[in-house]
Enzyme design. Structure first.
Site, mmCIF file in Angstrom:
data_model
loop_
_atom_site.group_PDB
_atom_site.id
_atom_site.type_symbol
_atom_site.label_atom_id
_atom_site.label_comp_id
_atom_site.label_asym_id
_atom_site.label_seq_id
_atom_site.Cartn_x
_atom_site.Cartn_y
_atom_site.Cartn_z
ATOM 1 N N LYS A 38 0.867 -1.143 0.160
ATOM 2 C CA LYS A 38 0.092 -0.129 0.088
ATOM 3 C C LYS A 38 1.082 1.361 0.214
ATOM 4 O O LYS A 38 2.224 1.170 0.137
ATOM 5 C CB LYS A 38 -0.963 0.012 1.110
ATOM 6 C CG LYS A 38 0.079 0.091 2.435
ATOM 7 C CD LYS A 38 -1.081 0.129 3.567
ATOM 8 C CE LYS A 38 -0.384 0.223 5.228
ATOM 9 N NZ LYS A 38 -1.236 0.037 6.204
ATOM 10 N N TYR A 264 13.067 31.767 4.487
ATOM 11 C CA TYR A 264 11.773 32.576 4.906
ATOM 12 C C TYR A 264 11.789 32.801 6.215
ATOM 13 O O TYR A 264 12.243 32.004 7.060
ATOM 14 C CB TYR A 264 10.436 31.686 4.614
ATOM 15 C CG TYR A 264 10.258 31.497 2.970
ATOM 16 C CD1 TYR A 264 9.855 32.824 2.290
ATOM 17 C CD2 TYR A 264 10.145 30.368 2.406
ATOM 18 C CE1 TYR A 264 9.717 32.551 0.856
ATOM 19 C CE2 TYR A 264 9.815 30.158 0.923
ATOM 20 C CZ TYR A 264 9.536 31.597 0.110
ATOM 21 O OH TYR A 264 9.131 31.211 -1.013
#
Length: 369
Positions: A38, A264
């Site tokens: 998965k 940032y």
């Protein structure tokens, strides 16, 4: 050192084979093996991994959702595929692609039975999941009669397995809880088998369960993270080989003067002259902001380079002041010098999260195929 040229996730199929053989060595010869693929095979390449596992002799596959099973079928995978979390909207696709649902609640059992009868199915293979303590999905112990009442006078469905899931199989402090789960599952599955009149095969163990509770391997086991190189314990990790390595390059070097900021919000401010390297991957690639501000680090020429400032969407910056390097040099995020588990630990998370988070814009490169 070879230059990768861009950010890549290197997938080593020889490591996958090694891990499969190690896990199989912990089992009785007759015990079946289910490979969990998965989440794009834990962030790697689901089709490539499934084809390799099919060639190695796995008995079963499991995925979370129907669309994952459809992808495998379209890629030519023919082995049985268990859908761990089927949803009613996908029941048509389940039958169209011969995918085997986990029936985990009264509603799901009732609706899938109705769909199978509508589609005129006979003995369609289904798996009954019991909740023994994880409290996520599954019938309760006292739901046996409900299940039997719905299955007794019909021939659309056939229960081929009964299963459950350990909640803390890697935690030695929770051993008594795990043993209680195993005891509950034995009791419940035996009650169901007796009323069905036949014996579906049983499975409960995940990777850590294979290692810690071999007496409960029943007729099949399920392994996910172990196939990809992680055993939830240092002693086991040492015997496994990580399948995935995340690599990138240095895009640009900057010389930073004292009191200059990087990134940032000016999250990093230099206390002196430093050299930084900008790398072409960021939180859009799976390296979350939690790895910034010196929590996480990468390796360049075998030396540790801390991530400084905030992680950007497409870039991270690292401190390379004490590392002789140049633009274009290879950078290892996890793999040779630090495992995905070690990298994840720097941000107080686990290997599962970082592996499955790697974006599909990151190029996959298969080696040892």
């Amino acid at each position: 050192m070879d230059k990768v040229g861009e950010t890549t996730l290197q997938i080593d199929l020889a490591a996958l084979e090694h891990n499969f053989k190690f896990l199989k060595s912990r089992l009785d010869p007759e015990t079946k093996f289910l490979s969990v693929v998965k989440a794009f095979a834990y962030g790697s390449d689901m089709v490539t991994i499934a084809k390799k596992m099919e060639s190695l002799g796995t008995d079963y596959f499991a995925v979370a959702y129907a669309n994952e099973g459809v992808l495998l079928r379209n890629a030519g995978i023919t082995l049985p595929i268990l859908i761990l979390h089927p949803l009613p909207i996908n029941f048509e696709a389940l039958i169209d692609f011969n995918l085997e649902p986990s029936l985990y609640s009264p509603k799901i059992l009732k609706l899938f039975l109705e769909k199978a009868e509508e589609r005129q199915q006979k003995d369609y293979p289904v798996h009954i999941k019991f909740n023994t303590g994880l409290n996520r999905l599954g019938f309760w112990e006292n739901d046996v009669d409900y299940i039997i009442n719905h299955l007794r006078e019909q021939n659309a469905l056939k229960v081929i397995s009964v299963f459950s899931h350990l909640a803390a199989s890697e935690d030695v402090a929770e051993r008594s809880f795990s043993l209680q789960q195993i005891a509950t599952f034995k009791k419940t599955s035996e009650a169901l088998n007796q009323k069905l009149g036949y014996k579906p095969f049983r499975h409960m163990l995940n990777t850590s369960g294979i290692i810690n509770y071999p007496e409960a391997q029943f007729e099949m086991v399920r392994s996910g993270i172990g196939l990809y190189g992680y055993g939830n314990a240092k002693a086991i990790d040492a015997k496994l080989k990580p399948v995935a390595q995340l690599k990138t390059i240095i895009s640009q070097l900057h010389k930073i003067e004292p009191n200059e900021s990087v990134g940032y919000n000016r999250a990093y401010k230099s206390e002196g002259y430093r050299i930084t390297a900008t790398l072409p991957l960021g939180h859009a690639d799976g390296i979350g902001r939690q790895y910034g501000n010196k929590k996480g680090h990468v390796f360049i020429h075998g030396k540790k380079a801390p991530i400084i400032g905030n992680v950007c969407m497409d870039m991270i910056m690292v401190d390379v002041t004490d590392i002789a390097c140049k633009e274009g040099d290879e950078v290892l995020v996890f793999g040779l010098h630090q495992s995905a588990e070690e990298f994840a630990n720097t941000a107080d998370t686990i290997s599962y999260e970082i592996l499955t988070a790697i974006s599909h814009r990151v190029k996959r490169v298969i080696i040892n195929s």
